[in-house]
Design a protein around this motif. Structure first.
Motif, mmCIF file in Angstrom:
data_model
loop_
_atom_site.group_PDB
_atom_site.id
_atom_site.type_symbol
_atom_site.label_atom_id
_atom_site.label_comp_id
_atom_site.label_asym_id
_atom_site.label_seq_id
_atom_site.Cartn_x
_atom_site.Cartn_y
_atom_site.Cartn_z
ATOM 1 N N LEU A 142 8.909 0.954 13.086
ATOM 2 C CA LEU A 142 8.726 0.372 14.419
ATOM 3 C C LEU A 142 8.597 1.459 15.481
ATOM 4 O O LEU A 142 7.701 1.396 16.340
ATOM 5 N N LEU A 143 9.472 2.450 15.427
ATOM 6 C CA LEU A 143 9.520 3.464 16.482
ATOM 7 C C LEU A 143 8.590 4.648 16.236
ATOM 8 O O LEU A 143 8.265 5.390 17.162
ATOM 9 N N GLY A 144 8.194 4.852 14.986
ATOM 10 C CA GLY A 144 7.304 5.960 14.681
ATOM 11 C C GLY A 144 7.993 7.300 14.563
ATOM 12 O O GLY A 144 7.366 8.357 14.730
ATOM 13 N N VAL A 145 9.297 7.297 14.303
ATOM 14 C CA VAL A 145 10.050 8.546 14.116
ATOM 15 C C VAL A 145 10.964 8.389 12.903
ATOM 16 O O VAL A 145 11.396 7.286 12.582
ATOM 17 N N PRO A 146 11.288 9.480 12.222
ATOM 18 C CA PRO A 146 12.192 9.385 11.073
ATOM 19 C C PRO A 146 13.630 9.186 11.527
ATOM 20 O O PRO A 146 14.021 9.600 12.617
ATOM 21 N N ILE A 147 14.425 8.528 10.693
ATOM 22 C CA ILE A 147 15.856 8.367 10.923
ATOM 23 C C ILE A 147 16.590 9.339 9.999
ATOM 24 O O ILE A 147 16.359 9.357 8.789
ATOM 25 N N ASP A 148 17.458 10.151 10.578
ATOM 26 C CA ASP A 148 18.163 11.164 9.786
ATOM 27 C C ASP A 148 19.382 10.598 9.050
ATOM 28 O O ASP A 148 19.611 10.903 7.892
#
Length: 347
Positions: A142-148
């Motif tokens: 959804l956000l277009g960024v990886p989750i660490d």
């Protein structure tokens, strides 16, 4: 150095290390608590195949600065008897380890999203279908960024940790009264939320009522605003010296109710900047969109382009043609998925 002096120095170092770990755990527990409404250690190896190294490669591949921004998914889990539960709260905490800034981006619980291998549904269902990892993947898409990393806590854990901290002071801005029979036997007061306006010192049970309430004209948006207010008040309380004697009991409770894949080493790294974070102010935002009814069910319909621009600002990304094209493609997917549905803007 004399043997006795060496022992005293060693004891002092061990004591200081214990408190650093304690404060590190406490800080991230505090941030997570706000997302709880509605220490499993992993290797800190930096080898090419370690989780941290994989995340860094993913960040570089999409243009994110290497090891400057850390994205932590906070999940507030509403567990029921004989039910894995759903994430009633979904929030991404982004820590900038260079500027010492911390941002919290709330994604409304009714957000309609594409859940990998499970079609379109409310974002909280991702946890029910596949636990925290599927939630991570859904939010990342959804956000277009990886989750660490992720941190998850349930309602009972929220109350226990707040009580261990000795409660929190909150100014309630209006009367809050609602009874939900669905909560009977699941939460304290059997589903009754009953708060009067004014400054109050809240224990875990009352705090849970405050951050769960959503039955007014603002609905889930009003609840998110109260959770943001609660996060700031709680962070202010936690950095005071009076909390230090409470840390052992807080950690004892946290160990039993939190789930996370964040290594202790990373907690320690991030804990060192929390005082700077407080001085600069906790930044809280909500993913933009609008409330709608889709086939007579209530949803939050995300504004993909606006959300991606918001995320780009938080992450320090340039909003170039490629980035906007990705947002437009996802917007097109949303539009296609709604072609056969009746969509009405909510009042």
């Amino acid at each position: 150095m004399a043997p006795e002096l060496e022992k005293r120095v060693a004891r002092k170092r061990a004591y200081r290390k214990r408190w650093i770990v304690a404060i590190a755990v406490l800080i991230f527990m505090i941030i997570s608590i706000v997302a709880a409404v509605s220490f499993k250690n992993t290797s800190s190896s930096t080898s090419a195949d370690s989780p941290i190294a994989v995340v860094e490669k993913a960040k570089q591949a999409i243009g994110l600065p290497a090891h400057k921004k850390i994205n932590i998914l906070l999940l507030g889990i509403d567990e029921r008897k004989n039910d894995i539960g759903r994430s009633n709260v979904t929030c991404v905490v982004t820590v900038d380890t260079d500027t010492k800034n911390l941002s919290m981006l709330w994604v409304p619980r009714d957000s309609r999203v594409a859940i990998p291998d499970h079609g379109w549904n409310k974002i909280g269902h991702a946890y029910a279908y596949g636990g925290p990892k599927l939630s991570e993947q859904t939010v990342a898409n959804l956000l277009g960024v990886p989750i660490d990393y992720y941190v998850a806590i349930n309602m009972d854990g929220f109350k226990k940790v707040i009580d261990a901290l000795g409660g929190v002071d909150i100014n309630v801005d209006k009367r809050m009264y609602y009874y939900d029979p669905y909560d009977e036997g699941e939460v304290d007061n059997d589903g009754l939320i009953d708060l009067k306006p004014g400054m109050q010192h809240m224990d875990g049970n009352v705090a849970l009522q405050y951050v769960r309430f959503r039955h007014d004209e603002m609905g889930d948006i009003g609840r998110i605003e109260r959770q943001q207010k609660f996060a700031k008040a709680l962070l202010a309380d936690v950095i005071t010296p009076s909390v230090i004697p409470k840390v052992p009991n807080v950690i004892k409770e946290a160990n039993t109710v939190f789930k996370t894949d964040m290594p202790v080493s990373e907690m320690l790294n991030l804990a060192t900047i929390m005082n700077d974070v407080y001085k600069q102010g906790l930044k809280t935002e909500m993913a933009p969109g609008k409330p709608v009814y889709i086939d007579d069910l209530s949803y939050w319909l995300p504004d993909i382009t606006a959300t991606r621009k918001q995320v780009a600002q938080i992450q320090g990304l340039a909003v170039d043609d490629k980035y906007l094209a990705s947002a437009r493609n996802l917007t097109t997917e949303y539009e296609k998925s709604l072609l056969k549905s009746k969509v009405i803007d909510a009042p």
